[in-house]
Every structure is written in C-alpha cells, then in structure tokens.
Motif scaffolding. Structure first.
Motif, PDB file in Angstrom:
ATOM      1  N   GLU A   1     -71.124 -37.160  -6.884  1.00  0.00           N
ATOM      2  CA  GLU A   1     -70.453 -36.403  -7.942  1.00  0.00           C
ATOM      3  C   GLU A   1     -69.550 -35.322  -7.359  1.00  0.00           C
ATOM      4  N   ALA A   2     -69.972 -34.688  -6.258  1.00  0.00           N
ATOM      5  CA  ALA A   2     -69.129 -33.678  -5.615  1.00  0.00           C
ATOM      6  C   ALA A   2     -67.836 -34.314  -5.104  1.00  0.00           C
ATOM      7  N   THR A   3     -67.946 -35.461  -4.470  1.00  0.00           N
ATOM      8  CA  THR A   3     -66.760 -36.160  -3.963  1.00  0.00           C
ATOM      9  C   THR A   3     -65.832 -36.528  -5.101  1.00  0.00           C
ATOM     10  N   ARG A   4     -66.406 -36.998  -6.197  1.00  0.00           N
ATOM     11  CA  ARG A   4     -65.591 -37.366  -7.360  1.00  0.00           C
ATOM     12  C   ARG A   4     -64.800 -36.170  -7.881  1.00  0.00           C
ATOM     13  N   ALA A   5     -65.389 -34.979  -7.762  1.00  0.00           N
ATOM     14  CA  ALA A   5     -64.738 -33.763  -8.244  1.00  0.00           C
ATOM     15  C   ALA A   5     -63.821 -33.125  -7.201  1.00  0.00           C
ATOM     16  N   GLY A   6     -63.714 -33.740  -6.018  1.00  0.00           N
ATOM     17  CA  GLY A   6     -62.865 -33.193  -4.984  1.00  0.00           C
ATOM     18  C   GLY A   6     -63.521 -32.138  -4.125  1.00  0.00           C
ATOM     19  N   TYR A   7     -64.845 -32.112  -4.113  1.00  0.00           N
ATOM     20  CA  TYR A   7     -65.593 -31.137  -3.324  1.00  0.00           C
ATOM     21  C   TYR A   7     -66.312 -31.834  -2.173  1.00  0.00           C
TER      22      TYR A   7
END
Length: 335
Positions: free
Chosen positions: A92-98
């Motif tokens: 989910e972090a990767t999906r949000a650009g984090y």
C-alpha cells in the motif's frame, strides 16, 4: 550517468513528453495506478527511461519537508501473520508513492524505543507501531520524538493512539461459541503473553461468551504462554499432563496450537475425539496439519494496507478513527 552525462531535469522530461512539469513530477513519484497508466503518463515514463532520469529524494524532501518515507516498528517479523501484515504495508505504501523503513526489534519496550528513535532520526513522515505492550500510555508519552504522526496496528497497547487491527474480542467470542455449540463445556485457554492486546482481547471475548452461557472458566484453566510453538508445548503439558485434563482448548495463536498438537500426540490423545482444539490467525500450515486446525482467520494483509491509508491521513492532518477489521471462524477437523 555511466558516461559522465548529467541527470536530466523534470523540465526537460516534461518538454520532450509534451506535458506540464507538474504532470511529469506526479507521474514519476507515484506507483502505477490500479487502472494502469494513461497515454501521456506512459510517454513521460518512456522519456524518463530514455534519458536515464533518477529521482532525487533528498532534494524533494528539502522542498516539501516530506521524505515520502514511513517508519515501521514491527516485532516478531519471522511470524507468518506478522510478515503478511508487513507485505500489506509495503504494497500500500508503494501504491501511494511512499517507501518504507522497517525496524524489527525484540518484543521489548526499550528495544522498541530505540527503534522508534532511530526511524524518527531518519526523518520519516509517520510511524506504524505493531508491538506495543500494555499498558502503553506511559511508554507513548515518554517518547521524545516531537509531533510525528503515529498509528498502532495489530496490538493497540491501550496506548490511546489511533489503531488498526483485527476484531480480536469478536474472534474470542466466535471460538467460544463454536465450542459451546459442539457441546463442549470443559474448556481451557492458552492465553499468550499478558502484555499483548491481541492475546488479552481474544481471551476477554472468549471469557465473555462462556460466562454468558453460564459456564465457569476456572483460573487454572487459563494458562499464559509465549506466542511461539515452545509456548504451546509448555502450556499444553501444564493442561494435559493431568487426569482432569480439559476436553477443549482455545489457543490464542495457531503457533501455540501447533505446540499443543505435539503434546497431544505424545500423550496418545486423538484430535478431536479426546481433545478439541481451536487456534487463531489461520496461518498457511493450519489447513495442512495431519488434523486440519479449526481457527479464527484474521485479515493480516488488509490490516497492513488499511494502516498505511490511515497513517497517510494522519500525515495530511485529517482525523482518523480506530478500525477493527472483521474476523471469521474457519471450521476444520480439530473440532
């Protein structure tokens, strides 16, 4: 660049792709959307690849005062359920650009304190804390880390932080009701460690359901343990090495239940004819045991994903309510 050329700027990429520089910036800092890239976004990414663009995270953080990095303090990462929760966090972090900075200290408050301070020193934008000990108010108030957003997941620690986890009290109710419906009244619980709210909430739900049915659960039928297989072995011996052994056991984790199964085997007890057993979490091996394990399934990956979304809301200054995600009983051969 390998040949000594300078790194291209966002402005150069935007001009060659025929888009505004803000569009190029947004495309290059986010993960691929669920519905795929648009035609213009694909063009931006193709140009960036051709020119050898690499994002300068430090320069971006100086401009925005954000590092687009989340800190995660997660104990017991070798546990399959904890690892699955972390997969949800990272996804989910990767999906949000984090990106995610992970620390996996021992299940000890002082070790967690050091891990938290280390991550805060790395200028993370927010913290996810999964291993809080109860009661956690004093621990949280003693942290000298400024106003960084924090969210508890899996264990809430009675710490007063926003929290995302499974509905462990409900899970305890489900386990007790299942055994009662099967006609079992001679019950016992292997309760896990008292500092973990995952364990104490499951026990509380179980006790409440049994009490409502008018059945007494004596104190000597509630045995503390670690969450590990060894804890289940020790607690299993305490309950089963006696002529007045219980007819059914609720173990607050599947790993504990695996230890109990080993003890029952060594004592010549048949599952479920001589002993019924329920675990918790539905780890992958639960369905593959010689007697498949009845268990309460907790949504581990969804807990991680939801926790990231809630933490990002906190970092944006939005209010967040605690979330207890639904759990479900999975009935198999051990009951």
């Amino acid at each position: 660049m390998a040949d000594g050329q300078r790194t291209p700027t966002l402005k150069e990429i935007a001009q060659r792709a025929g888009v505004h520089v803000s569009t190029a910036s947004r495309v290059l800092r986010q993960a691929e959307p669920a519905d795929g890239w648009s035609e213009s976004a694909l063009r931006v990414r193709e140009v960036a690849d051709e020119l050898g663009y690499q994002r300068n995270f430090w320069a971006a953080s100086l401009r925005t005062r954000k590092t687009t990095t989340l800190g995660v303090v997660m104990t017991r990462l070798t546990d399959g359920v904890v690892a699955t929760t972390y997969q949800g966090i990272e996804q989910e972090a990767t999906r949000a650009g984090y990106s995610v900075l992970l620390s996996s200290p021992p299940d000890d408050p002082e070790a967690q304190r050091r891990a938290i301070e280390l991550l805060v020193g790395r200028q993370v934008d927010g913290l996810l804390l999964s291993g809080l000990h109860r009661p956690g108010h004093e621990f949280i108030s003693s942290l000298r880390i400024g106003a960084i957003p924090m969210l508890a997941l899996t264990r809430h620690g009675d710490a007063g932080l926003p929290f995302v986890g499974g509905d462990d009290v409900r899970g305890g109710h489900l386990a007790a009701r299942h055994l009662l419906d099967r006609g079992y009244t001679d019950l016992a619980v292997i309760a896990g460690p008292g500092h973990a709210t995952t364990a104490t909430d499951r026990l509380a739900g179980f006790r409440a359901e049994v009490r409502q049915a008018g059945i007494t659960l004596p104190d000597d039928r509630i045995v503390p343990s670690t969450f590990e297989v060894d804890g289940g072995i020790a607690a299993g011996h305490a309950l089963l090495d006696a002529p007045d052994r219980p007819r059914a056991i609720f173990a607050v984790s599947d790993t504990i239940a695996v230890g109990v199964l080993g003890v029952a085997r060594d004592l010549g007890l048949r599952i479920p004819e001589d002993l019924a057993l329920i675990g918790y979490n539905d780890i992958p091996i639960a369905a593959q045991l010689p007697v498949p394990l009845t268990t309460v399934r907790s949504p581990a990956r969804e807990i991680g994903e939801t926790a990231v979304r809630c933490l990002l809301d906190l970092t944006a200054g939005r209010d967040v309510e605690s979330r207890r995600l639904p759990v479900e009983l999975v009935v198999r051969g051990s009951t």
